[in-house]
Structure formats: C-alpha cells, structure tokens
Design a protein around this motif. Sequence first.
Motif, PDB file in Angstrom:
ATOM      1  N   HIS A 371       0.857  -1.200   0.000  1.00 11.97           N
ATOM      2  CA  HIS A 371       0.000   0.000   0.000  1.00 11.97           C
ATOM      3  C   HIS A 371       0.890   1.247   0.000  1.00 11.97           C
ATOM      4  O   HIS A 371       1.140   1.829   1.057  1.00 11.97           O
ATOM      5  CB  HIS A 371      -0.912   0.005   1.229  1.00 11.97           C
ATOM      6  CG  HIS A 371      -1.775  -1.222   1.323  1.00 11.97           C
ATOM      7  ND1 HIS A 371      -2.713  -1.521   0.369  1.00 11.97           N
ATOM      8  CD2 HIS A 371      -1.832  -2.223   2.238  1.00 11.97           C
ATOM      9  CE1 HIS A 371      -3.317  -2.666   0.698  1.00 11.97           C
ATOM     10  NE2 HIS A 371      -2.798  -3.107   1.817  1.00 11.97           N
ATOM     11  N   PRO A 372       1.378   1.667  -1.194  1.00 12.54           N
ATOM     12  CA  PRO A 372       2.395   2.733  -1.254  1.00 12.54           C
ATOM     13  C   PRO A 372       1.916   4.079  -0.725  1.00 12.54           C
ATOM     14  O   PRO A 372       2.709   4.863  -0.199  1.00 12.54           O
ATOM     15  CB  PRO A 372       2.730   2.823  -2.736  1.00 12.54           C
ATOM     16  CG  PRO A 372       1.595   2.162  -3.455  1.00 12.54           C
ATOM     17  CD  PRO A 372       1.045   1.139  -2.527  1.00 12.54           C
ATOM     18  N   LEU A 373       0.618   4.363  -0.847  1.00 15.38           N
ATOM     19  CA  LEU A 373       0.126   5.682  -0.418  1.00 15.38           C
ATOM     20  C   LEU A 373      -0.812   5.553   0.780  1.00 15.38           C
ATOM     21  O   LEU A 373      -1.745   6.321   0.949  1.00 15.38           O
ATOM     22  CB  LEU A 373      -0.600   6.386  -1.573  1.00 15.38           C
ATOM     23  CG  LEU A 373       0.254   6.716  -2.812  1.00 15.38           C
ATOM     24  CD1 LEU A 373      -0.624   7.205  -3.946  1.00 15.38           C
ATOM     25  CD2 LEU A 373       1.322   7.752  -2.491  1.00 15.38           C
ATOM     26  N   SER A 377      -4.470   1.722  -0.803  1.00 22.45           N
ATOM     27  CA  SER A 377      -3.903   2.151  -2.092  1.00 22.45           C
ATOM     28  C   SER A 377      -3.122   1.003  -2.717  1.00 22.45           C
ATOM     29  O   SER A 377      -2.735   0.061  -2.037  1.00 22.45           O
ATOM     30  CB  SER A 377      -2.990   3.362  -1.893  1.00 22.45           C
ATOM     31  OG  SER A 377      -1.847   2.997  -1.155  1.00 22.45           O
ATOM     32  N   ILE A 379      -0.511  -0.181  -6.506  1.00 28.27           N
ATOM     33  CA  ILE A 379       0.542   0.311  -7.405  1.00 28.27           C
ATOM     34  C   ILE A 379      -0.028   1.269  -8.446  1.00 28.27           C
ATOM     35  O   ILE A 379       0.596   2.277  -8.786  1.00 28.27           O
ATOM     36  CB  ILE A 379       1.280  -0.884  -8.054  1.00 28.27           C
ATOM     37  CG1 ILE A 379       2.083  -1.622  -6.967  1.00 28.27           C
ATOM     38  CG2 ILE A 379       2.209  -0.424  -9.187  1.00 28.27           C
ATOM     39  CD1 ILE A 379       2.657  -2.955  -7.366  1.00 28.27           C
ATOM     40  N   ASP A 381      -2.471   3.347  -8.059  1.00 32.90           N
ATOM     41  CA  ASP A 381      -2.654   4.644  -7.382  1.00 32.90           C
ATOM     42  C   ASP A 381      -1.337   5.411  -7.311  1.00 32.90           C
ATOM     43  O   ASP A 381      -1.307   6.622  -7.499  1.00 32.90           O
ATOM     44  CB  ASP A 381      -3.196   4.444  -5.960  1.00 32.90           C
ATOM     45  CG  ASP A 381      -4.580   3.819  -5.958  1.00 32.90           C
ATOM     46  OD1 ASP A 381      -5.364   4.148  -6.861  1.00 32.90           O
ATOM     47  OD2 ASP A 381      -4.870   3.000  -5.064  1.00 32.90           O
ATOM     48  N   LEU A 382      -0.260   4.685  -7.036  1.00 29.20           N
ATOM     49  CA  LEU A 382       1.062   5.325  -6.939  1.00 29.20           C
ATOM     50  C   LEU A 382       1.483   5.892  -8.302  1.00 29.20           C
ATOM     51  O   LEU A 382       1.914   7.047  -8.405  1.00 29.20           O
ATOM     52  CB  LEU A 382       2.105   4.318  -6.441  1.00 29.20           C
ATOM     53  CG  LEU A 382       3.556   4.828  -6.398  1.00 29.20           C
ATOM     54  CD1 LEU A 382       3.714   5.951  -5.367  1.00 29.20           C
ATOM     55  CD2 LEU A 382       4.537   3.693  -6.089  1.00 29.20           C
ATOM     56  N   GLU A 383       1.338   5.068  -9.344  1.00 31.10           N
ATOM     57  CA  GLU A 383       1.742   5.512 -10.695  1.00 31.10           C
ATOM     58  C   GLU A 383       0.904   6.709 -11.133  1.00 31.10           C
ATOM     59  O   GLU A 383       1.423   7.692 -11.684  1.00 31.10           O
ATOM     60  CB  GLU A 383       1.591   4.346 -11.683  1.00 31.10           C
ATOM     61  CG  GLU A 383       2.605   3.229 -11.424  1.00 31.10           C
ATOM     62  CD  GLU A 383       2.341   1.940 -12.193  1.00 31.10           C
ATOM     63  OE1 GLU A 383       3.249   1.081 -12.218  1.00 31.10           O
ATOM     64  OE2 GLU A 383       1.238   1.767 -12.760  1.00 31.10           O
ATOM     65  N   LYS A 453      -4.365  14.602  -0.961  1.00 32.99           N
ATOM     66  CA  LYS A 453      -3.956  13.192  -0.895  1.00 32.99           C
ATOM     67  C   LYS A 453      -3.612  12.786   0.536  1.00 32.99           C
ATOM     68  O   LYS A 453      -4.005  11.725   1.009  1.00 32.99           O
ATOM     69  CB  LYS A 453      -2.739  12.982  -1.811  1.00 32.99           C
ATOM     70  CG  LYS A 453      -2.417  11.540  -2.090  1.00 32.99           C
ATOM     71  CD  LYS A 453      -3.429  11.000  -3.062  1.00 32.99           C
ATOM     72  CE  LYS A 453      -3.102   9.649  -3.608  1.00 32.99           C
ATOM     73  NZ  LYS A 453      -4.188   9.182  -4.443  1.00 32.99           N
TER      74      LYS A 453
END
Length: 461
Positions: A371-373, A377, A379, A381-383, A453
């Motif tokens: 869950h990067p964010l 979340s 990948i 969502d991160l990109e 965010k």
Amino acid sequence: MQREKFSSRLGFLLISAGCAVGLGNVWRFPFITGQYGGAAFVLIYLFFLIILGLPIMVMEFSVGRASQKSAALSFDVLEPKGSKWHLYKYFAILGNYLLMMFYTTIGGWMLIYFLKTVKGDFAGQTPQQVEAAFGALTANPWLMLLFMLIVVTIGFFVCSFGLQKGVEKVSKVMMCSLFIIMLVLVVRAVTLPGAAEGLKFYLLPDFNKIVENGIGNTIFAAMGQAFFTLSLGIGAIAIFGSYIGKDQALTGESINVTLLDTLVAIIAGLIIFPSCFAFNVKPDSGPNLIFITLPNIFNAMPGGRIWGSLFFIFMAFAALTTIIAVFENIIAMSTELTGCSRKKAVLINGILIALLSIPCVLGFNAWSGFHPLGAGSNIMDLEDFIVSNNLLPLGSLVYLLFCVSKYGWGWKNFTTEANTGKGVRFPKWIRVYVTYILPLIVLVIFVQGYLAKFFPSLFHS
C-alpha cells in the motif's frame, strides 16, 4: 530525414483530441459534476478550462511545432545556449512511460468488459454478483495480463504503420465511431422513463450545492478537472504540434481540441445521469461507476446487452486513442534520441511497456499487500499519483515558464510561432496573466493535490 506530417487538419484535431479524451472524461467528470452541484459546477469548470488549460495547450503545441521535435529534443532545439531547460526531457519521457504503465491495464479491463457484455455474462445477475465480477477480474492476474498485452500489441501495431497510415487513419475511425456510439447512447439514456430528473440535475445549475460543498472546494475540484482533462505537461500534446504545418494559428487549433475534449465529457454526463436517475442509482466515481454501477443499469434496461456492449466499446476506444497517441510520442522520443528506425523503436518499446505494465496488474492481486500511499492504495494509485499530481502540473509549469521567460524561449518567439498561420491569435493583453498569475495557479493546484492526498480532512468539513 524529412518529418512525417498529418495528411489533414481533421486528422490532427481528432488525434490531439483523442490524446486528451481519456477515461477521466467519462469516469471522473460526471461524478465530480454530480458531487458539486451539476450544471453550476460545469460552468465553473468551463471557465477554468479556458483560463488554465487553453494557454498551456497553445504553448505545448507551439514548442512542438517550432522545434519539429518531440519533448525528447524540443527544449534542446529552442532553449538559449547554456541553459538547462532540456533536462526536463527526462521527466517528460518518464511521464509518458508511467502513464502507459497503468493505462494499458485499464484499457484491458474495457476490452474484457466489452466481451463479457456481448456474451451476456451479466444478464440476470444481482447487483452483488455484478460487483463480485469486478473483484474476480482484478483477482485474476493472468486474465489482466493477457488483455494488457493485447492492448499494448494493438497500440504498437497501429504505430508501426507510421503517422498517416497508422496513427492518423485508425484514430480518425475510432474518434468518429466514438462520437456516433455516444450519440446513440445519449438518445437511449434520455428516453428512459424517469430520465428527466437526471437531466434536470445535470443541466440546471444548483448554486446551493456549491455553498454546501464549500465554494473553495468546488473551485479546486473544477480547477483540478479542467487542468487534468487535457493531459498537458509531459509532451503528449506537443508531439502533434510537431506534425502540423504552419497554415493554421495554434490558438484556434487548441480551442478546437479543447472543445472536442469537453464535448466528450459533457456527452458522457448525458448518458450517465439520466440512466442513473431512471434506475435510482447514485452516480459513483472511478472504476465503480464503469464496472459496477453501469453494468447494473444496463441489466435493468430493455436491450441492455446491446447498450452495454456499445458503451464498453466506446470506453475501449476512449482508452485506445489515448494509448496510441502516447505510444506515438514514446516512439518519436526513442527515434530522436537514438536514431533507430521506427520499426525497431516499436519492437523495443512494445516489450518494455509490456514488462513495465506488469507491476500494475500484480498490484491488484499478488502484490495487493503493498500500500504505497497508505491503507487501501495500490501500485496503480502510486503511478497515477506520480503522473497526475506531480509530472502534469510541474511539466505544465516548465512549458509555461519556458514560453514566457526571457531565460527560456521567450514571449516573442512563442507568440510568433503561435500566431503563424490563419485563425485565432494568442492575445497580447494576456501576457501579464500568463507570466505572473497562471504559474501561481498551477503551483496552487500542485500543492493542493498533495494536501488532498495526505490531509483529506482539510477538504471535508
């Protein structure tokens, strides 16, 4: 080597619009419009589209046309000796690859849903079963991988034929089909029993809604949507500037592209709101709207399989026109930087994008624990966050400052290029605004993207 040009002005307009017309027009625009008061929001959005999106689009087209290069080399050609504007190319290149690393997966979803609807997979299913079907799709990495590869193959196959015979020919057909399918769907949606309420909600301004949501929040939402809808800032639009002749002034062309892009967003609302109101369904946002809400609505509609199939082929075209446009940019960047042939650039980038798109696919299943964010979340969502909240606003700022600053290409060079040809001129009186005020607005959008965010509580009273 002679640079290939578009065979017609219509080709240029439809492809540029195809690049700008993305899935945000369909799954984000109606939802945000609904959230912030229907028609009242659309009016504010159109205002920001004119004062934010348009000037930057003219600048991006101008940099492309004057340099006759993609973002990989356009700054090198135009910048003053000894300046460092050309370093931005690395971010522009990154932006195009990153965008395609998740857009290809979404394009695959559209094709899967088109086939599912044609086969009648949703017929007679309960809303819960329709919802479960999307969960089953994202849990299946092999199916998503297969369709992501199909989308990548289609996109690069079209680009391998060159600008006129491939990109222009196919984009014209897709964009014209897209408008025809949309109009057919609008006729169906507005003639549904109970559709009038949806039209009223969408087309009659309700300024109370704006006050309820907070005037500041509404303005930010309109600014954000107006800014992101045109895909400005990573050179995806500039490339098409480099393929057109000098016979048309660029402000008029930018107005036409912006109008086409807006038309698609507004027509999407004319399909979605009457349908949702006719079946008492709340218009949702993002994947839920497209893959859960709308299949349920088509199920309840007489002849729903036909309408659903038409809708998903339209969505597939909206995704593919953007994908083909960005692939064309990636190929142009590769051939300019390395001097390799188009065929070689197609082959190498085809393999590269396919490999780079795998993390997004796995982010929904095998790597769903990442869950990067923050919680919930993935990948994708991160990109998306890196492209939408960072590279697009900051890239737009680079194009903007490059065109107005005496340390960049400069106001005189920019307006001379923008105003070459017949048609609408870029107004002289706007200089103070684009030099001092517009860069601040873009910075505000950038900062607000981070606040929304990571500190969402600031925006929800």
